[in-house]
Scaffold this motif. Sequence first.
Motif, mmCIF file in Angstrom:
data_model
loop_
_atom_site.group_PDB
_atom_site.id
_atom_site.type_symbol
_atom_site.label_atom_id
_atom_site.label_comp_id
_atom_site.label_asym_id
_atom_site.label_seq_id
_atom_site.Cartn_x
_atom_site.Cartn_y
_atom_site.Cartn_z
ATOM 1 N N CYS A 171 15.909 35.327 -21.519
ATOM 2 C CA CYS A 171 15.366 35.398 -20.157
ATOM 3 C C CYS A 171 16.367 34.921 -19.112
ATOM 4 O O CYS A 171 16.014 34.789 -17.937
ATOM 5 C CB CYS A 171 14.076 34.589 -20.051
ATOM 6 N N ASN A 192 6.924 36.067 -16.502
ATOM 7 C CA ASN A 192 6.869 35.432 -15.177
ATOM 8 C C ASN A 192 7.754 34.186 -15.086
ATOM 9 O O ASN A 192 7.578 33.373 -14.192
ATOM 10 C CB ASN A 192 5.419 35.060 -14.838
ATOM 11 N N MET A 193 8.724 34.047 -15.992
ATOM 12 C CA MET A 193 9.626 32.881 -15.964
ATOM 13 C C MET A 193 11.041 33.351 -16.266
ATOM 14 O O MET A 193 11.281 34.021 -17.266
ATOM 15 C CB MET A 193 9.165 31.833 -16.980
ATOM 16 N N VAL A 206 15.063 27.408 -13.099
ATOM 17 C CA VAL A 206 14.013 28.256 -13.666
ATOM 18 C C VAL A 206 13.121 28.703 -12.519
ATOM 19 O O VAL A 206 12.592 27.870 -11.773
ATOM 20 C CB VAL A 206 13.198 27.504 -14.732
ATOM 21 N N THR A 207 12.969 30.016 -12.360
ATOM 22 C CA THR A 207 12.112 30.582 -11.324
ATOM 23 C C THR A 207 10.872 31.149 -11.989
ATOM 24 O O THR A 207 10.968 31.895 -12.965
ATOM 25 C CB THR A 207 12.842 31.683 -10.544
ATOM 26 N N THR A 208 9.694 30.806 -11.463
ATOM 27 C CA THR A 208 8.434 31.289 -12.018
ATOM 28 C C THR A 208 7.630 31.984 -10.933
ATOM 29 O O THR A 208 7.803 31.728 -9.735
ATOM 30 C CB THR A 208 7.603 30.129 -12.604
ATOM 31 N N GLN A 210 3.455 33.340 -10.191
ATOM 32 C CA GLN A 210 2.066 33.450 -10.588
ATOM 33 C C GLN A 210 1.280 34.046 -9.429
ATOM 34 O O GLN A 210 1.730 34.040 -8.280
ATOM 35 C CB GLN A 210 1.500 32.078 -10.989
ATOM 36 N N HIS A 219 10.439 26.921 -8.296
ATOM 37 C CA HIS A 219 11.820 26.824 -8.787
ATOM 38 C C HIS A 219 12.040 25.409 -9.328
ATOM 39 O O HIS A 219 11.728 24.426 -8.649
ATOM 40 C CB HIS A 219 12.827 27.126 -7.668
ATOM 41 N N ILE A 247 12.888 26.409 -22.233
ATOM 42 C CA ILE A 247 11.887 27.462 -22.053
ATOM 43 C C ILE A 247 10.628 27.140 -22.842
ATOM 44 O O ILE A 247 9.499 27.291 -22.353
ATOM 45 C CB ILE A 247 12.475 28.817 -22.474
ATOM 46 N N LEU A 250 8.442 24.513 -21.073
ATOM 47 C CA LEU A 250 7.653 25.009 -19.943
ATOM 48 C C LEU A 250 6.485 25.856 -20.419
ATOM 49 O O LEU A 250 5.397 25.824 -19.819
ATOM 50 C CB LEU A 250 8.555 25.812 -19.008
ATOM 51 N N THR A 254 2.450 24.536 -19.794
ATOM 52 C CA THR A 254 1.510 25.380 -19.035
ATOM 53 C C THR A 254 0.526 26.105 -19.942
ATOM 54 O O THR A 254 -0.150 27.038 -19.490
ATOM 55 C CB THR A 254 2.285 26.409 -18.205
ATOM 56 N N LEU A 258 3.047 30.418 -18.512
ATOM 57 C CA LEU A 258 4.389 30.908 -18.217
ATOM 58 C C LEU A 258 4.977 31.545 -19.475
ATOM 59 O O LEU A 258 4.907 30.961 -20.561
ATOM 60 C CB LEU A 258 5.289 29.760 -17.738
#
Length: 364
Positions: A171, A192-193, A206-208, A210, A219, A247, A250, A254, A258
Amino acid sequence: MAVAPVKQRSVPGGTGAQLPPCYYEGYLDKRGPKEKASRRLWSCLCGNAMFFFNNAKDTHYVERLDLSGFVSLRDDCSRDRNLEAARLILRMKDGETKLTAPNLESRELWKGFLYSVVDLNVPACLTLLPGQLQMLKEVVDKERSRRRARTPTRAPPSPLSVPLVGEIPPCFRPVSRTEAEVLLERHPDCGNMLLRPGRDGCSLAVTTRQDLNGSVFRHYRVTQREQGGYIIDVENPIPCSSLHEVIDALVEKTAGTLQPFLLEEPYEENITYVSSNDENGERMLHTAPSSPLPRAPALPPKQDRLSSKPLARSPAPDRRILASAVPSSPTNPMRRLVLSPSPLTQTLNEELKMKLEKRRASQE
């Protein structure tokens, strides 16, 4: 509709600055996100932006639409009073802009030029002629050259100067913050991550994304520790031994909300090639036939001399059998050939006859 601009366009205000090269232009009915009615404007695709003029003779535009916030482009199948008109919805980060082209062919061309400028790649999902595809290829090359030669107005994000430790997660994308947001919004089904370089060039981020009444982006900074491993810089820092663990942490924190961003790049389904016409010098794009080529007939396997067995010889024909099988016609030449005794046979017969006579005489 013309491909080249009718006039050299300039920036309003008398500064003398010229607009980027115009790749495509023509009349479009435009309605922005905050507009209640459509307006018929002369639209020009110049560089990575669309410029709108009141008519084709104007040299100063009245509206500008920057395509750097491009999200998606789709057809609008709703009815129009003009039955030949073809509608299009251009979705940007700040809203949707509805465009109406004069006909279906014009809409396909606008889609082709817009996709080529935004993605810097000729789209393969449109129904276009070989000559039109070649035009899009030239536009992609010109836009790439223009962006390389353009002096940046702001400092680009610094490349990552710290070498990454361990295996890089799939990713990871070498994009900026804005580009990461656009990627996540344009491809929501791919995750979405996203892991990317930080702006300082010494960290990662890390950009997410939702959905909560719209797109919500977050971020998170990821720094590399001197003693090895990484740390997710939040209120309670989370130490990780590798980027894969970053990764996974995260995803775990969640409860699986994510998910890593995994974009499958498209591949061509057909083989294409460009050829030149010897008569007029025109270059055209061709598609190679998809049917399999005929195979050459297979040769029979060679017989191994060592392992092969000798052919069995047919037994010698018995003269008596042949004699009995041949009709007893005196005119038959085969009968004469088979029944005519050889000299050796005559000698043996005579010796056998003499022995029989001697034996008979001795018995008497």
